[in-house]
Design an enzyme around this catalytic site. Structure first.
Site, short mmCIF file in Angstrom:
data_model
loop_
_atom_site.label_atom_id
_atom_site.label_comp_id
_atom_site.label_asym_id
_atom_site.label_seq_id
_atom_site.Cartn_x
_atom_site.Cartn_y
_atom_site.Cartn_z
N SER A 101 0.82 -1.21 0.00
CA SER A 101 0.00 0.00 0.00
C SER A 101 0.85 1.27 0.00
CB SER A 101 -0.96 -0.04 1.19
OG SER A 101 -1.95 0.94 1.10
N ASP A 240 -2.29 6.18 -3.29
CA ASP A 240 -1.15 5.50 -2.68
C ASP A 240 -0.70 4.39 -3.62
OD1 ASP A 240 -3.43 3.99 -2.33
OD2 ASP A 240 -2.87 3.23 -0.36
N ASP A 242 -1.10 1.21 -4.00
CA ASP A 242 -2.01 0.23 -4.58
C ASP A 242 -3.37 0.82 -4.92
OD1 ASP A 242 -2.92 0.50 -1.96
OD2 ASP A 242 -3.42 -1.62 -1.75
N ASP A 244 -5.87 2.00 -3.30
CA ASP A 244 -7.11 1.74 -2.58
C ASP A 244 -7.53 2.94 -1.74
OD1 ASP A 244 -5.22 1.57 -0.53
OD2 ASP A 244 -5.98 -0.31 0.30
#
Length: 444
Positions: A101, A240, A242, A244
Site C-alpha cells: 500500500s 497510494d 495500490d 485503494d
C-alpha cells in the site's frame, strides 16, 4: 506467537520478514482454508503493485496456489480494488494482492480476498495462521491435478469498464492532476478519468519498481499541491501505491482529506436518495468536525474500529451505502467490496460536475477541528487502557473539553505503542491536553 496478519494482510520487509518461503506457506494455507478440495478445479486471482519485490512474491504465491491444485489467473500490475473486483468477476475462490500500500518500496505485503472479493474476517485469518503452523498432511496433487497459470490480458479493461459505470454524466470541462505515486494506479487512473471527459495531467506515473511512494502520492502531497496551482487545475487526486485510497487537493492547493471527501459524497448521496438510512460509517479516528457536519446535514454517523475491513463489516451488517477512513479509504458497496481510490476520485469529480461547484465549496460543508496525535512507546499497551492513572487523566480531559472536543486512546495493532488523540476548538488547547495525557500514558 505474534499474530501474522495485521490490520490489512501480512506485511513486512520484503525478503526480510516477508520471504518467498513465507509467501508460499501463506498461499498454501489460504488455499487450504478458502479453496478446500471439492472435486472441481478452483481458481485464484493474483495481482501486484509495481514494487520490485512483488515479482518475487507473486511467483511464490502462485507456486503455493498451484502446488495446492488451484489454477491461477495472473492479472499483473493493477490496483488492489481491481484484484478484489476481478476475484468476483472471474468467479474465483480467492484473490491475492501483493502490495504494501502506502509503505516505502523495501516493504511488501500479502492481501487476501475470499470469494466475491471480500476481505477476510478475523476468524478466517486465524484459520489460515493455524494452517501455516499446522499444515495438513494430505497428499499434494501431482500430474494433471497441479494448478495451471494463465495471463489475463482483459483484466485492466474489465476493471476500467466497471469503474466507469459508476459515473453518470460527464467530466467535460474539469482539469485534474493525478499523482499516481509511481504505483498501481499509473496506467488505469489517468485512463479512467480521461475516458470520463476530464483533462488529465498525470504526475509520478512512471513506476520502475523502486520509486513507488518515494516522496509522492497520498503520503507526500507537496508535488501535487504545486502542480495543481501551476496548471490552474480544478483539483488534484493523490493515490497510494495500490490505489485503494484517495486524498484530494482543491484548486488553491489546500488538502481535502478522507473525512471531507466522505462528507462531500454523503451529502450528495443523501440528496439523491441513495444514502441508505441517511447513515455514514466512519472510524473512531474520523475528526469530530465530520460528526458535527453530518449531524447538521441530517446524516447519522456510525463508528467502526480503524481499518477499512472493519468499516466493511459495519457496512455489511447494516446494509449501508457509504463508509471510509480519514486516510482516504472510501468504500461504496454498490460498486466495490473494498476501498477504491480511483472510484472515489471519479465520484468526487462527478459531484463537482453535477453541482457546478468547486471542490473547496463542496468540502466547506465540514470544518475540521484541530487534532493532535501523539504516539507513545509503552512496555505493555494492553495495560494502559485499564491503568487508574490513565483513566483519571482521560476523564479530566473529557471534563475540560465537554462537547467541544474529543479524546481517544488507541493501542497500535503492530507495535508497543499507544496513540493519544485529542481534538479541540483551539489548537493550543488540543496540543497541551494531548501532551499532558501522553506523559501520563508513558509513565504506565
Amino acid at each position: 506467537m505474534t499474530r501474522l496478519f495485521g490490520t490489512d494482510g501480512v506485511r513486512g520487509l520484503a525478503n526480510g520478514l516477508l520471504t518467498p518461503e513465507l509467501a508460499l506457506k501463506v498461499a498454501k494455507a489460504a488455499a487450504e482454508v478458502l479453496a478446500p478440495p471439492s472435486g472441481n478445479r478452483l481458481l485464484a486471482v493474483v495481482g501486484r503493485d509495481p514494487r520490485a519485490s512483488g515479482e518475487m512474491l507473486a511467483a511464490a504465491v502462485t507456486a503455493g496456489l498451484t502446488a495446492s491444485g488451484v489454477d491461477v489467473v495472473d492479472v499483473g500490475v493493477l490496483p488492489t480494488p481491481a484484484v478484489a473486483f476481478l476475484t468476483a468477476e472471474y468467479g474465483a475462490a480467492l484473490g491475492v494482492m501483493i502490495s504494501a500500500s502506502h509503505n516505502p518500496m523495501p516493504d511488501n505485503g500479502i492481501k487476501i480476498f475470499a470469494a466475491g472479493g471480500r476481505k477476510l474476517d478475523d476468524d478466517v485469518e486465524d484459520r489460515i495462521e493455524f494452517a501455516i503452523a499446522e499444515p495438513r498432511l494430505a497428499q499434494s496433487p501431482t500430474g494433471a491435478d497441479i494448478g495451471r497459470v494463465r495471463q489475463a490480458p482483459d483484466a485492466a479493461d474489465r476493471y476500467v469498464a466497471h469503474v466507469g459505470k459508476a459515473l453518470t454524466g460527464s467530466l467535460d470541462g474539469l482539469t485534474v492532476v493525478v499523482d499516481c505515486a509511481h504505483g498501481a494506479a499509473s496506467a488505469v487512473a489517468p485512463r479512467i478519468y480521461a475516458a470520463a471527459g476530464a483533462t488529465v495531467v498525470a504526475i509520478n506515473a512512471q513506476p520502475d519498481g523502486l520509486n513507488i511512494n518515494d516522496g509522492c502520492g497520498s503520503t507526500h502531497m507537496d508535488d501535487l499541491q504545486k502542480s495543481v496551482v501551476e496548471h490552474g487545475a480544478d483539483l488534484g487526486i493523490a493515490h497510494d501505491g495500490d490505489a485503494d485510497r484517495c486524498l484530494a487537493v482543491d484548486a488553491t492547493g489546500a488538502i481535502v482529506d478522507g473525512d471531507a471527501i466522505m462528507a462531500v459524497l454523503a451529502v450528495g448521496m443523501k440528496e439523491s436518495g441513495s444514502l441508505v438510512e441517511d447513515t455514514l460509517v466512519a472510524t473512531v479516528m474520523s475528526n469530530l468536525g465530520l460528526h458535527i457536519a453530518m449531524r447538521e446535514a441530517g446524516i447519522s454517523v456510525r463508528t467502526a474500529a480503524v481499518g477499512d475491513r472493519y468499516v466493511l463489516e459495519e457496512l455489511r451488517a447494516g446494509g449501508f451505502a457509504l463508509g471510509g477512513e480519514q486516510s482516504g479509504h472510501v468504500v461504496i458497496p454498490e460498486f466495490g467490496t473494498t476501498g477504491d481510490g480511483v472510484l472515489t476520485a471519479l465520484l468526487v469529480m462527478g459531484r463537482m460536475a453535477t453541482t457546478s461547484k468547486s471542490l473547496a465549496d463542496l468540502a466547506s460543508v465540514m470544518t475540521t477541528l484541530p487534532q493532535v496525535l501523539i504516539n507513545v512507546k509503552v512496555s505493555d499497551k494492553s495495560a494502559v487502557a485499564s491503568a487508574p492513572s490513565v483513566l483519571e487523566s482521560v476523564a479530566e480531559v473529557e471534563r475540560v473539553l465537554g462537547d467541544t472536543g474529543r479524546v481517544l486512546l488507541r493501542p497500535s495493532g503492530t507495535e508497543q505503542l499507544v496513540r493519544v488523540m485529542v481534538e479541540a476548538e483551539e489548537p493550543d488547547l488540543a496540543r497541551r491536553l494531548a501532551e499532558d495525557l501522553a506523559s501520563r500514558v508513558g509513565q504506565v
